[in-house]
Enzyme design. Structure first.
Site, short mmCIF file in Angstrom:
data_model
loop_
_atom_site.label_atom_id
_atom_site.label_comp_id
_atom_site.label_asym_id
_atom_site.label_seq_id
_atom_site.Cartn_x
_atom_site.Cartn_y
_atom_site.Cartn_z
N THR A 97 -82.99 -38.93 -15.46
CA THR A 97 -84.33 -38.81 -14.88
C THR A 97 -84.17 -38.76 -13.36
OG1 THR A 97 -85.27 -40.09 -16.68
CG2 THR A 97 -86.63 -39.81 -14.74
N LYS A 172 -91.52 -35.31 -17.30
CA LYS A 172 -91.13 -36.73 -17.44
C LYS A 172 -91.98 -37.61 -16.51
CE LYS A 172 -88.44 -40.33 -18.39
NZ LYS A 172 -88.23 -40.97 -19.68
N LYS A 240 -87.81 -46.77 -10.23
CA LYS A 240 -87.18 -45.51 -9.79
C LYS A 240 -88.06 -44.32 -10.22
CE LYS A 240 -84.09 -43.73 -12.54
NZ LYS A 240 -83.90 -42.48 -13.23
P1 NAP Z 1 -77.04 -46.97 -17.59
O1 NAP Z 1 -76.82 -47.71 -18.87
O2 NAP Z 1 -77.08 -47.73 -16.32
O3 NAP Z 1 -75.89 -45.85 -17.50
C1 NAP Z 1 -75.72 -45.05 -16.37
C2 NAP Z 1 -74.47 -44.22 -16.57
O4 NAP Z 1 -74.27 -43.39 -15.44
C3 NAP Z 1 -73.19 -45.06 -16.72
O5 NAP Z 1 -72.32 -44.39 -17.59
C4 NAP Z 1 -72.65 -45.06 -15.29
O6 NAP Z 1 -71.26 -45.28 -15.22
C5 NAP Z 1 -73.00 -43.66 -14.87
N1 NAP Z 1 -73.09 -43.53 -13.41
C6 NAP Z 1 -74.07 -44.04 -12.61
N2 NAP Z 1 -73.84 -43.70 -11.34
C7 NAP Z 1 -72.71 -42.97 -11.35
C8 NAP Z 1 -71.97 -42.35 -10.31
N3 NAP Z 1 -72.37 -42.41 -9.04
N4 NAP Z 1 -70.85 -41.69 -10.66
C9 NAP Z 1 -70.44 -41.65 -11.94
N5 NAP Z 1 -71.11 -42.22 -12.96
C10 NAP Z 1 -72.22 -42.87 -12.65
O7 NAP Z 1 -78.38 -46.11 -17.65
P2 NAP Z 1 -79.16 -45.53 -18.92
O8 NAP Z 1 -80.12 -46.55 -19.41
O9 NAP Z 1 -78.21 -44.90 -19.85
O10 NAP Z 1 -80.06 -44.42 -18.20
C11 NAP Z 1 -79.51 -43.19 -17.79
C12 NAP Z 1 -80.63 -42.25 -17.34
O11 NAP Z 1 -81.54 -42.05 -18.43
C13 NAP Z 1 -81.45 -42.79 -16.16
O12 NAP Z 1 -81.80 -41.72 -15.33
C14 NAP Z 1 -82.68 -43.38 -16.85
O13 NAP Z 1 -83.81 -43.39 -16.00
C15 NAP Z 1 -82.85 -42.41 -18.01
N6 NAP Z 1 -83.56 -42.98 -19.16
C16 NAP Z 1 -83.21 -44.21 -19.64
C17 NAP Z 1 -83.91 -44.74 -20.74
C18 NAP Z 1 -83.55 -46.12 -21.28
O14 NAP Z 1 -84.32 -46.63 -22.12
N7 NAP Z 1 -82.45 -46.73 -20.88
C19 NAP Z 1 -84.92 -44.00 -21.34
C20 NAP Z 1 -85.24 -42.75 -20.85
C21 NAP Z 1 -84.55 -42.24 -19.75
P3 NAP Z 1 -70.63 -46.76 -15.24
O15 NAP Z 1 -70.49 -47.10 -16.70
O16 NAP Z 1 -69.34 -46.64 -14.57
O17 NAP Z 1 -71.59 -47.66 -14.53
#
Ligand code: NAP
Length: 289
Positions: A97, A172, A240
């Protein structure tokens, strides 16, 4: 079957990449923290890349799900980033997102390499990712869309192309604007009911049959009444997303009075220590006040 790369094995990406492997695609994964990629490989038997560039080189379709605009830029544009591994006719699909602006920026860079870029944020949360039941809203070129749709069907119950690049992110934003108002309304109703010493569960049983019904009401009222806020999308992520929507609103001249207010309420929840609480924790703020 496709050669697929998946970059970002977080809460969402890990199971999404898993569904691609289970569907029979040849999957290369990259994760910044390598232990997660190794755990993923043990579970799903795909390949682990050392860099986003290497993952992109091995794949025809590269999917990403990282945190925010800056993360996307880093993973795409770094020396060992996705863009360094692109060649003509590959496809990049970003499930992060982000702002619509960064999506358009990435699309322009991809187009220079004769690569199609789709912004493809998801809705459905951690449970949707685990069950392969996400909703995906996409922006991009209609030409390669059929291939994208077929591939993401591994984890999407519904997906739709909504116009040019950026429109997935704008959709979104509309989704998050809706959720902000609905959750605050539900939190206020429960707070009011508790103050009035009503049997709130009994009231919800009645009013959820009528016009007040919502996904949030069905799925969150019980945990809210119990003061449990560990059920998914975190307040930090919501802030965010609302920040992105409010920026876009300033640019397009729309007025998001309620969204701006609820965003500040979430800032209060953060001050209460609720950064990782889920979005229904707006009730905790009302109790605290
Ligand atoms: P998360 O668990 O924090 O995972 C983020 C991922 O991105 C991890 O694999 C992290 O790697 C990687 N990452 C972050 N910054 C990076 C960088 N600078 N370089 C390389 N890798 C990087 O987040 P999430 O919950 O999966 O969410 C991911 C996206 O989906 C976000 O944009 C969020 O808004 C969206 N989203 C989430 C949900 C939800 O319910 N969680 C629902 C809808 C949409 P590391 O493992 O090394 O930290």
């Amino acid at each position: 079957m496709q050669k697929v790369a998946f970059i970002g094995l977080g809460v969402m990406g890990y199971p999404m990449a898993g569904h691609l492997a289970k569907a029979g695609h040849e999957v290369w994964v990259y994760n910044r923290t390598q232990t997660k990629a190794q755990a993923w490989q043990q579970e799903y038997h795909g390949q682990v890349a050392n860099t986003p560039k290497q993952a992109a080189q091995h794949a025809d379709i590269i999917l990403l799900c990282v945190g925010n605009d800056d993360d996307l830029r880093q993973v795409m544009l770094g020396e060992e980033g996705v863009v360094a591994g692109l060649s003509p006719k590959k496809i990049v699909v970003d499930h992060t997102t982000t702002s619509a602006r960064v999506a358009r920026e990435m699309a322009e860079i991809c187009a220079f390499h004769q690569v199609s870029f789709y912004d493809a944020p998801v809705s459905g949360g951690q449970a949707g990712a685990q069950n392969g039941q996400l909703t995906v809203m996409l922006g991009g070129d209609p030409q390669a869309f059929a291939v994208v749709q077929q591939t993401i069907a591994a984890f999407a119950k519904f997906s739709k192309l909504l116009g040019p690049v950026g429109n997935g992110q704008l959709a979104k934003m509309m989704n998050q604007i809706c959720i902000a108002g609905i959750v605050q309304g539900l939190a206020e109703a429960l707070h009011f009911g508790q103050q009035a010493e009503m049997d709130c569960a009994a009231v919800i049983e009645v009013i959820s049959q009528g016009a007040a019904q919502s996904w949030q009401m069905q799925n969150r009222y019980q945990s809210m009444l119990q003061g449990h806020y560990e059920f998914g999308f975190a307040v930090d992520w919501m802030r965010k997303d609302l920040g992105i929507a409010l920026d876009e609103a300033r640019a397009n001249g729309s007025t998001l009075a309620l969204t701006a207010l609820v965003d500040q309420f979430y800032a209060d929840v953060q001050k209460q220590g609720g950064n990782r609480w889920d979005t229904s924790s707006l009730l905790a703020r009302l109790k605290h006040n």
